[in-house]
Design an enzyme around this catalytic site. Structure first.
Site, mmCIF file in Angstrom:
data_model
loop_
_atom_site.group_PDB
_atom_site.id
_atom_site.type_symbol
_atom_site.label_atom_id
_atom_site.label_comp_id
_atom_site.label_asym_id
_atom_site.label_seq_id
_atom_site.Cartn_x
_atom_site.Cartn_y
_atom_site.Cartn_z
ATOM 1 N N ARG A 198 3.217 27.023 7.075
ATOM 2 C CA ARG A 198 2.265 27.800 6.944
ATOM 3 C C ARG A 198 0.339 28.026 6.868
ATOM 4 O O ARG A 198 -0.128 27.944 7.288
ATOM 5 C CB ARG A 198 2.347 28.594 5.577
ATOM 6 C CG ARG A 198 3.702 30.080 5.485
ATOM 7 C CD ARG A 198 3.978 31.153 4.758
ATOM 8 N NE ARG A 198 4.550 29.929 4.220
ATOM 9 C CZ ARG A 198 6.190 29.473 3.801
ATOM 10 N NH1 ARG A 198 6.678 30.698 4.536
ATOM 11 N NH2 ARG A 198 6.671 28.216 2.989
ATOM 12 N N HIS A 217 3.594 36.366 -5.047
ATOM 13 C CA HIS A 217 3.728 35.962 -3.930
ATOM 14 C C HIS A 217 4.792 36.499 -2.834
ATOM 15 O O HIS A 217 5.691 36.971 -2.979
ATOM 16 C CB HIS A 217 3.927 34.470 -3.706
ATOM 17 C CG HIS A 217 2.539 33.419 -4.502
ATOM 18 N ND1 HIS A 217 2.947 33.717 -5.777
ATOM 19 C CD2 HIS A 217 1.544 33.049 -4.234
ATOM 20 C CE1 HIS A 217 1.163 33.225 -6.184
ATOM 21 N NE2 HIS A 217 0.820 32.772 -4.899
ATOM 22 N N LYS A 234 8.388 31.408 -0.442
ATOM 23 C CA LYS A 234 7.976 30.562 -2.297
ATOM 24 C C LYS A 234 8.502 30.509 -2.679
ATOM 25 O O LYS A 234 9.613 30.942 -2.939
ATOM 26 C CB LYS A 234 6.621 31.313 -2.784
ATOM 27 C CG LYS A 234 5.720 29.653 -3.849
ATOM 28 C CD LYS A 234 4.562 30.574 -3.985
ATOM 29 C CE LYS A 234 4.115 29.718 -5.191
ATOM 30 N NZ LYS A 234 3.503 28.678 -4.844
ATOM 31 N N THR A 241 -1.442 28.011 -9.005
ATOM 32 C CA THR A 241 -2.347 29.362 -9.751
ATOM 33 C C THR A 241 -2.650 30.019 -11.005
ATOM 34 O O THR A 241 -3.243 29.905 -12.334
ATOM 35 C CB THR A 241 -2.654 30.505 -8.974
ATOM 36 O OG1 THR A 241 -3.015 29.639 -7.822
ATOM 37 C CG2 THR A 241 -3.872 30.765 -9.375
HETATM 38 N N1 LIG Z 1 -3.902 24.403 -3.795
HETATM 39 C C1 LIG Z 1 -3.610 25.881 -2.833
HETATM 40 O O1 LIG Z 1 -4.390 26.535 -2.886
HETATM 41 C C2 LIG Z 1 -2.861 26.111 -1.933
HETATM 42 C C3 LIG Z 1 -1.318 26.221 -2.509
HETATM 43 N N2 LIG Z 1 -0.399 25.772 -1.808
HETATM 44 C C4 LIG Z 1 0.966 25.342 -1.603
HETATM 45 O O2 LIG Z 1 1.398 24.133 -0.761
HETATM 46 C C5 LIG Z 1 2.728 23.607 -0.577
HETATM 47 C C6 LIG Z 1 3.170 23.975 1.083
HETATM 48 O O3 LIG Z 1 2.906 25.853 0.980
HETATM 49 P P1 LIG Z 1 3.157 26.253 2.325
HETATM 50 O O4 LIG Z 1 2.640 25.936 4.179
HETATM 51 O O5 LIG Z 1 3.287 27.985 2.706
HETATM 52 O O6 LIG Z 1 5.020 25.976 2.412
HETATM 53 P P2 LIG Z 1 5.205 25.336 4.372
HETATM 54 O O7 LIG Z 1 6.979 25.151 3.578
HETATM 55 O O8 LIG Z 1 5.225 26.674 5.186
HETATM 56 O O9 LIG Z 1 4.833 24.851 4.410
HETATM 57 C C7 LIG Z 1 5.427 22.402 3.750
HETATM 58 C C8 LIG Z 1 5.569 21.900 5.179
HETATM 59 O O10 LIG Z 1 5.323 20.506 4.905
HETATM 60 C C9 LIG Z 1 6.315 20.006 5.537
HETATM 61 N N3 LIG Z 1 7.290 18.551 4.786
HETATM 62 C C10 LIG Z 1 8.674 18.574 4.294
HETATM 63 N N4 LIG Z 1 8.413 17.082 3.774
HETATM 64 C C11 LIG Z 1 7.574 16.803 4.134
HETATM 65 C C12 LIG Z 1 6.967 15.249 4.132
HETATM 66 N N5 LIG Z 1 7.745 14.001 3.355
HETATM 67 N N6 LIG Z 1 6.213 14.777 4.819
HETATM 68 C C13 LIG Z 1 4.690 15.569 5.638
HETATM 69 N N7 LIG Z 1 5.261 17.030 5.515
HETATM 70 C C14 LIG Z 1 6.611 17.575 4.506
HETATM 71 C C15 LIG Z 1 7.675 21.038 5.553
HETATM 72 O O11 LIG Z 1 8.442 20.980 6.435
HETATM 73 P P3 LIG Z 1 10.347 21.284 6.807
HETATM 74 O O12 LIG Z 1 9.825 22.490 6.318
HETATM 75 O O13 LIG Z 1 10.204 20.814 7.763
HETATM 76 O O14 LIG Z 1 10.121 20.895 5.339
HETATM 77 C C16 LIG Z 1 6.785 22.185 6.056
HETATM 78 O O15 LIG Z 1 5.981 21.947 7.457
HETATM 79 C C17 LIG Z 1 3.362 25.117 -1.610
HETATM 80 O O16 LIG Z 1 3.098 24.135 -3.047
HETATM 81 C C18 LIG Z 1 2.133 26.014 -1.668
HETATM 82 O O17 LIG Z 1 2.697 25.827 -3.275
HETATM 83 C C19 LIG Z 1 -0.266 27.168 -0.704
HETATM 84 C C20 LIG Z 1 -0.825 28.020 -0.611
HETATM 85 C C21 LIG Z 1 -2.712 27.365 -0.748
HETATM 86 O O1 LIG Z 2 2.319 28.983 -2.353
HETATM 87 C C1 LIG Z 2 1.623 29.414 -1.946
HETATM 88 O O2 LIG Z 2 1.372 30.235 -0.975
HETATM 89 C C2 LIG Z 2 0.420 29.456 -2.662
HETATM 90 N N1 LIG Z 2 0.145 29.024 -3.761
HETATM 91 C C3 LIG Z 2 -0.438 28.480 -4.163
HETATM 92 C C4 LIG Z 2 -0.445 28.777 -6.066
HETATM 93 O O3 LIG Z 2 1.134 28.324 -5.739
HETATM 94 O O4 LIG Z 2 -0.683 29.079 -6.435
HETATM 95 C C5 LIG Z 2 -1.698 29.027 -4.347
HETATM 96 C C6 LIG Z 2 -1.592 30.758 -3.354
HETATM 97 O O5 LIG Z 2 -1.712 31.395 -4.406
HETATM 98 C C7 LIG Z 2 -1.111 30.603 -2.419
#
Ligand SMILES: NC(=O)C1=CN([C@@H]2O[C@H](COP(=O)(O)OP(=O)(O)OC[C@H]3O[C@@H](n4cnc5c(N)ncnc54)[C@H](OP(=O)(O)O)[C@@H]3O)[C@@H](O)[C@H]2O)C=CC1
Ligand SMILES: O=C(O)C1=N[C@H](C(=O)O)C[C@H](O)C1
Length: 270
Positions: free
Chosen positions: A14, A157, A161, A168
């Protein structure tokens, strides 16, 4: 100055797809690599097409070492094990590594800190301006109110998730604990269920809701005698986090190796 050459880690996810789109819209940044998990069925697919854009000729690959030879930074929103592996390569290559991944353990954090003599890491559980401002406000309010005010943190969320409480929520908990001058680890109430007994004075409580497509809602409630103060943030689109991550990368480009936060990027340090 030349465009900053960026790799998106988790490019099929995502946040990864959102980052690909936001990079394509941002002057001064260019996508040069799209990393996915080994064995993913998305390997070889075009990262632009996955992000809903025209093809950009950058296929998803699991080989970070090769793609990072001609890169300046990595935007990493994946899973803890992947971010830990990626930071070692970022350190070897001297890259900017923006880490948004949440659900890290204290030992994961220690691994990341151990390489920041070489890597330029910007790490935050939330990359938005609003949440980082909220954290500063929470700290200030917690400092002003005594223990007659109980602090509870509520987050909601989307249903996919995988970690709880959210990064956060924990960041806001740390801000409240800092305001109160206590250690969160010793004053944290997580996952109440059953005959729990009355609330322990001074604890900071956490509650997590999951459902639908919620991008991220957080509220910090200060519950006192006969009144409650609630400070909230509602993310309406995850482009918010992607824009923050990109801002962090551009800010960190050319900085000395070290561990930075969004507070540094946004100039909110006290
Ligand atoms: N700090 C911030 O502002 C925010 C943080 N987040 C965090 O970001 C993270 C990802 O969220 P989100 O995008 O929703 O999750 P998703 O599950 O949609 O995306 C994570 C991606 O990482 C891939 N992945 C897993 N293992 C590896 C690897 N070894 N190398 C490369 N890619 C890999 C997954 O693949 P596969 O599905 O094949 O396992 C998947 O495509 C979460 O921890 C979330 O909490 C999210 C939004 C904002
Ligand atoms: O997994 C998410 O979507 C998000 N993850 C982050 C968190 O764990 O706080 C940031 C945001 O809230 C979205």
């Amino acid at each position: 100055m030349a465009d900053m050459r960026l790799i998106v880690a988790g490019a099929g996810g995502r946040m990864g797809r959102t980052l690909t789109r936001v990079i394509s819209e941002t002057p001064g940044a260019v996508l040069v690599g799209a990393l996915e998990a080994p064995g993913s069925e998305l390997l070889g697919k075009d990262s632009g097409v996955l992000a809903g854009l025209p093809a950009n000729g950058i296929p998803l690959s699991a080989d970070l070492w090769s793609m990072s030879a001609n890169a300046d930074g990595i935007l990493d929103f994946t899973v803890p094990a992947a971010s830990i592996a990626n930071v070692a390569i970022a350190a070897q290559r001297g890259l900017v590594h923006v880490i948004g991944t949440t659900g890290m353990s204290p030992s994961d954090d220690a691994v990341i800190r151990s390489v920041t003599d070489r890597a330029i890491v910007v790490k935050s559980g939330n990359m938005s301006l609003g949440v980082n401002l909220l954290a500063a406000l929470v700290r200030r309010v917690a400092q002003s109110l005594d223990q007659a005010f109980d602090i509870e943190i509520l987050e909601m969320h989307h249903k996919s998730k995988i970690d709880a409480p959210s990064g956060t929520a924990l960041m806001l908990g740390e801000a409240a604990a800092a305001g109160r001058q206590i250690a969160l680890a010793q004053h944290s109430a997580r996952g109440r269920d059953g005959l729990t007994g009355a609330r322990r004075a001074g604890d900071i409580g956490f509650a997590s809701l999951r459902g639908g497509t919620a991008a991220g809602d957080h509220s910090v409630i200060f519950a006192g005698p006969f009144e409650r103060i609630t400070l909230s943030h509602h993310a309406e689109d995850r482009a918010l986090f992607a824009q923050g991550a990109l801002k962090a990368a551009l800010w960190a480009h050319g900085k000395k190796p070290g561990m930075y936060s969004m507070t540094d990027v946004l100039g909110l340090s006290e």
